[in-house]
Design a protein around this motif. Sequence first.
Motif, PDB file in Angstrom:
ATOM      1  N   ASP A   1       0.852  -1.188   0.000  1.00  0.00           N
ATOM      2  CA  ASP A   1       0.000   0.000   0.000  1.00  0.00           C
ATOM      3  C   ASP A   1       0.888   1.239   0.000  1.00  0.00           C
ATOM      4  O   ASP A   1       1.664   1.457   0.924  1.00  0.00           O
ATOM      5  CB  ASP A   1      -0.908  -0.004   1.231  1.00  0.00           C
ATOM      6  CG  ASP A   1      -1.865   1.175   1.250  1.00  0.00           C
ATOM      7  OD1 ASP A   1      -1.418   2.293   1.592  1.00  0.00           O
ATOM      8  OD2 ASP A   1      -3.044   0.990   0.916  1.00  0.00           O
ATOM      9  N   TYR A   2       0.763   2.038  -1.057  1.00  0.00           N
ATOM     10  CA  TYR A   2       1.642   3.194  -1.202  1.00  0.00           C
ATOM     11  C   TYR A   2       1.555   4.161  -0.032  1.00  0.00           C
ATOM     12  O   TYR A   2       2.567   4.568   0.546  1.00  0.00           O
ATOM     13  CB  TYR A   2       1.341   3.929  -2.512  1.00  0.00           C
ATOM     14  CG  TYR A   2       1.936   5.314  -2.565  1.00  0.00           C
ATOM     15  CD1 TYR A   2       3.314   5.489  -2.636  1.00  0.00           C
ATOM     16  CD2 TYR A   2       1.129   6.432  -2.493  1.00  0.00           C
ATOM     17  CE1 TYR A   2       3.876   6.744  -2.641  1.00  0.00           C
ATOM     18  CE2 TYR A   2       1.680   7.703  -2.506  1.00  0.00           C
ATOM     19  CZ  TYR A   2       3.048   7.860  -2.578  1.00  0.00           C
ATOM     20  OH  TYR A   2       3.597   9.116  -2.576  1.00  0.00           O
ATOM     21  N   VAL A   3       0.328   4.542   0.332  1.00  0.00           N
ATOM     22  CA  VAL A   3       0.166   5.509   1.422  1.00  0.00           C
ATOM     23  C   VAL A   3       0.767   4.970   2.711  1.00  0.00           C
ATOM     24  O   VAL A   3       1.392   5.713   3.482  1.00  0.00           O
ATOM     25  CB  VAL A   3      -1.324   5.873   1.609  1.00  0.00           C
ATOM     26  CG1 VAL A   3      -1.518   6.731   2.850  1.00  0.00           C
ATOM     27  CG2 VAL A   3      -1.850   6.627   0.396  1.00  0.00           C
ATOM     28  N   GLU A   4       0.618   3.677   2.931  1.00  0.00           N
ATOM     29  CA  GLU A   4       1.188   3.078   4.135  1.00  0.00           C
ATOM     30  C   GLU A   4       2.708   3.191   4.127  1.00  0.00           C
ATOM     31  O   GLU A   4       3.336   3.394   5.174  1.00  0.00           O
ATOM     32  CB  GLU A   4       0.763   1.612   4.247  1.00  0.00           C
ATOM     33  CG  GLU A   4       1.303   0.892   5.478  1.00  0.00           C
ATOM     34  CD  GLU A   4       0.892   1.518   6.804  1.00  0.00           C
ATOM     35  OE1 GLU A   4       1.586   1.273   7.804  1.00  0.00           O
ATOM     36  OE2 GLU A   4      -0.117   2.269   6.840  1.00  0.00           O
ATOM     37  N   SER A   5       3.332   3.085   2.942  1.00  0.00           N
ATOM     38  CA  SER A   5       4.789   3.222   2.877  1.00  0.00           C
ATOM     39  C   SER A   5       5.229   4.613   3.312  1.00  0.00           C
ATOM     40  O   SER A   5       6.224   4.773   4.017  1.00  0.00           O
ATOM     41  CB  SER A   5       5.293   2.921   1.458  1.00  0.00           C
ATOM     42  OG  SER A   5       4.993   3.970   0.550  1.00  0.00           O
ATOM     43  N   VAL A   6       4.461   5.617   2.906  1.00  0.00           N
ATOM     44  CA  VAL A   6       4.793   6.993   3.281  1.00  0.00           C
ATOM     45  C   VAL A   6       4.522   7.217   4.765  1.00  0.00           C
ATOM     46  O   VAL A   6       5.289   7.893   5.461  1.00  0.00           O
ATOM     47  CB  VAL A   6       4.021   7.999   2.417  1.00  0.00           C
ATOM     48  CG1 VAL A   6       4.471   9.429   2.726  1.00  0.00           C
ATOM     49  CG2 VAL A   6       4.207   7.709   0.934  1.00  0.00           C
ATOM     50  N   ASN A   7       3.438   6.631   5.264  1.00  0.00           N
ATOM     51  CA  ASN A   7       3.142   6.750   6.687  1.00  0.00           C
ATOM     52  C   ASN A   7       4.220   6.079   7.534  1.00  0.00           C
ATOM     53  O   ASN A   7       4.608   6.589   8.593  1.00  0.00           O
ATOM     54  CB  ASN A   7       1.777   6.122   6.996  1.00  0.00           C
ATOM     55  CG  ASN A   7       0.618   6.953   6.492  1.00  0.00           C
ATOM     56  OD1 ASN A   7       0.739   8.156   6.305  1.00  0.00           O
ATOM     57  ND2 ASN A   7      -0.510   6.295   6.248  1.00  0.00           N
ATOM     58  N   GLN A   8       4.718   4.928   7.069  1.00  0.00           N
ATOM     59  CA  GLN A   8       5.768   4.235   7.824  1.00  0.00           C
ATOM     60  C   GLN A   8       7.058   5.040   7.821  1.00  0.00           C
ATOM     61  O   GLN A   8       7.774   5.088   8.831  1.00  0.00           O
ATOM     62  CB  GLN A   8       5.996   2.840   7.242  1.00  0.00           C
ATOM     63  CG  GLN A   8       4.867   1.870   7.542  1.00  0.00           C
ATOM     64  CD  GLN A   8       5.171   0.458   7.083  1.00  0.00           C
ATOM     65  OE1 GLN A   8       6.327   0.047   7.007  1.00  0.00           O
ATOM     66  NE2 GLN A   8       4.126  -0.299   6.773  1.00  0.00           N
TER      67      GLN A   8
ATOM     68  N   VAL B   1       8.234   8.509  -3.201  1.00  0.00           N
ATOM     69  CA  VAL B   1       7.040   9.301  -2.890  1.00  0.00           C
ATOM     70  C   VAL B   1       6.863  10.393  -3.945  1.00  0.00           C
ATOM     71  O   VAL B   1       7.826  10.782  -4.615  1.00  0.00           O
ATOM     72  CB  VAL B   1       7.178   9.920  -1.475  1.00  0.00           C
ATOM     73  CG1 VAL B   1       8.305  10.940  -1.418  1.00  0.00           C
ATOM     74  CG2 VAL B   1       5.876  10.539  -0.982  1.00  0.00           C
ATOM     75  N   THR B   2       5.656  10.878  -4.092  1.00  0.00           N
ATOM     76  CA  THR B   2       5.393  11.990  -4.998  1.00  0.00           C
ATOM     77  C   THR B   2       5.659  13.317  -4.302  1.00  0.00           C
ATOM     78  O   THR B   2       5.724  13.388  -3.073  1.00  0.00           O
ATOM     79  CB  THR B   2       3.929  11.976  -5.468  1.00  0.00           C
ATOM     80  OG1 THR B   2       3.086  12.153  -4.329  1.00  0.00           O
ATOM     81  CG2 THR B   2       3.588  10.665  -6.155  1.00  0.00           C
ATOM     82  N   ASN B   3       5.777  14.365  -5.100  1.00  0.00           N
ATOM     83  CA  ASN B   3       6.028  15.683  -4.524  1.00  0.00           C
ATOM     84  C   ASN B   3       4.897  16.124  -3.603  1.00  0.00           C
ATOM     85  O   ASN B   3       5.130  16.704  -2.543  1.00  0.00           O
ATOM     86  CB  ASN B   3       6.252  16.729  -5.628  1.00  0.00           C
ATOM     87  CG  ASN B   3       5.158  16.772  -6.676  1.00  0.00           C
ATOM     88  OD1 ASN B   3       4.478  15.795  -6.967  1.00  0.00           O
ATOM     89  ND2 ASN B   3       4.980  17.939  -7.295  1.00  0.00           N
TER      90      ASN B   3
END
Length: 360
Positions: free
Chosen positions: A77-84, A95-97
């Motif tokens: 899950d992409y959003v989860e990667s950023v949250n982690q 991640v995106t800008n």
Amino acid sequence: MMRLLGKLGTAVLIAGSLMLAACSQGPDPKTEAKTEFTIGWSIYAGWMPWPYAQQAGIVKKWADKYGITINLVQVNDYVESVNQYTAGKFDGVTVTNMDALTIPAAGGKDTTAIIVGDYSNGNDGILLKGANSLAALKGRQAYLVELSVSHYLLARGLDKAGLKAPDVKTVNTSDADIVAAFGAPDVTAAVAWNPQLSVMKAEKGVNLVFSSADIPGEILDLMVVDTATLKANPNLAKALVGIWYETVALMQRQDAEGKAARAAMAKLSGASPEMFDSQLATTFLYADPKSALAATTSPSLVETMTLVRDFSFSKGLFKGASSADDVGIGFPGGKTLGNPDRVTLRFDDSFMKLAADGKL
């Protein structure tokens, strides 16, 4: 190939609510040098060089050169990667800008973009049934993932057509459900990204009326790292940049080795080689570090991030902020957008410059 921008999840709300308290803290001065690092990534055409580089031994080659260990970890899950990453589990993440701004940076985690890897050049689009102009959006319901790249693209499309947000009613639809939803006869407008976009566009009577190719350079895909970690461990950035440009150069080749590399990336992403190549065709890769350097130092990056942060603030993605200026963004050459005392997203061109100069 999942890649949301600014998805408003629980973790984002929690992070955003801490923004004003944490934004001015800056990098943790206690961060120490270390030799092992973990980088999170998720499936997207422009990010598949990373797992391939790990598989092909390119990650180990560059990590060994700088005496470090780099562990690449896939998060489905992409959003989860950023949250982690925001929570400190990863030292860096793909991640995106917009997400770099609205999740870690807005949450007070000082973050630095060391690689500007690509931009969406048609991977995201607005689709209409029975019409072939943006103006025909007026009065329709548009199905999309709200507060995502699709929502941002819709806002830019409306602006180009001289329309306003109230002219279109958005219907929040998950990326997993949007293909089926668009198949209903009464659903006549949708905004999506690949591969869903390609499937929906192939339906009879469907027209692509606007895409990310119409706003080149605005939807950027980055490699970011924790700023304090970067400051204490610059060799991490040198290795990551070396890995990236060696791998991208290989995948650009039209010989048997280049074809094999792309086929391996396709397999890692769960796509056929043909599907993967079609997604690469709508992904503008900054394969040459000189082109990435030019994009990062261009005044247009400031203009792009102004659009992105103003949209993000207008949609409440800077939770607790009284102004879009509350989250500062730093650019090469000392230029700052927003509050210079609250810079938590930085674009650093120095490592891409080392690559461009052949000094890694």
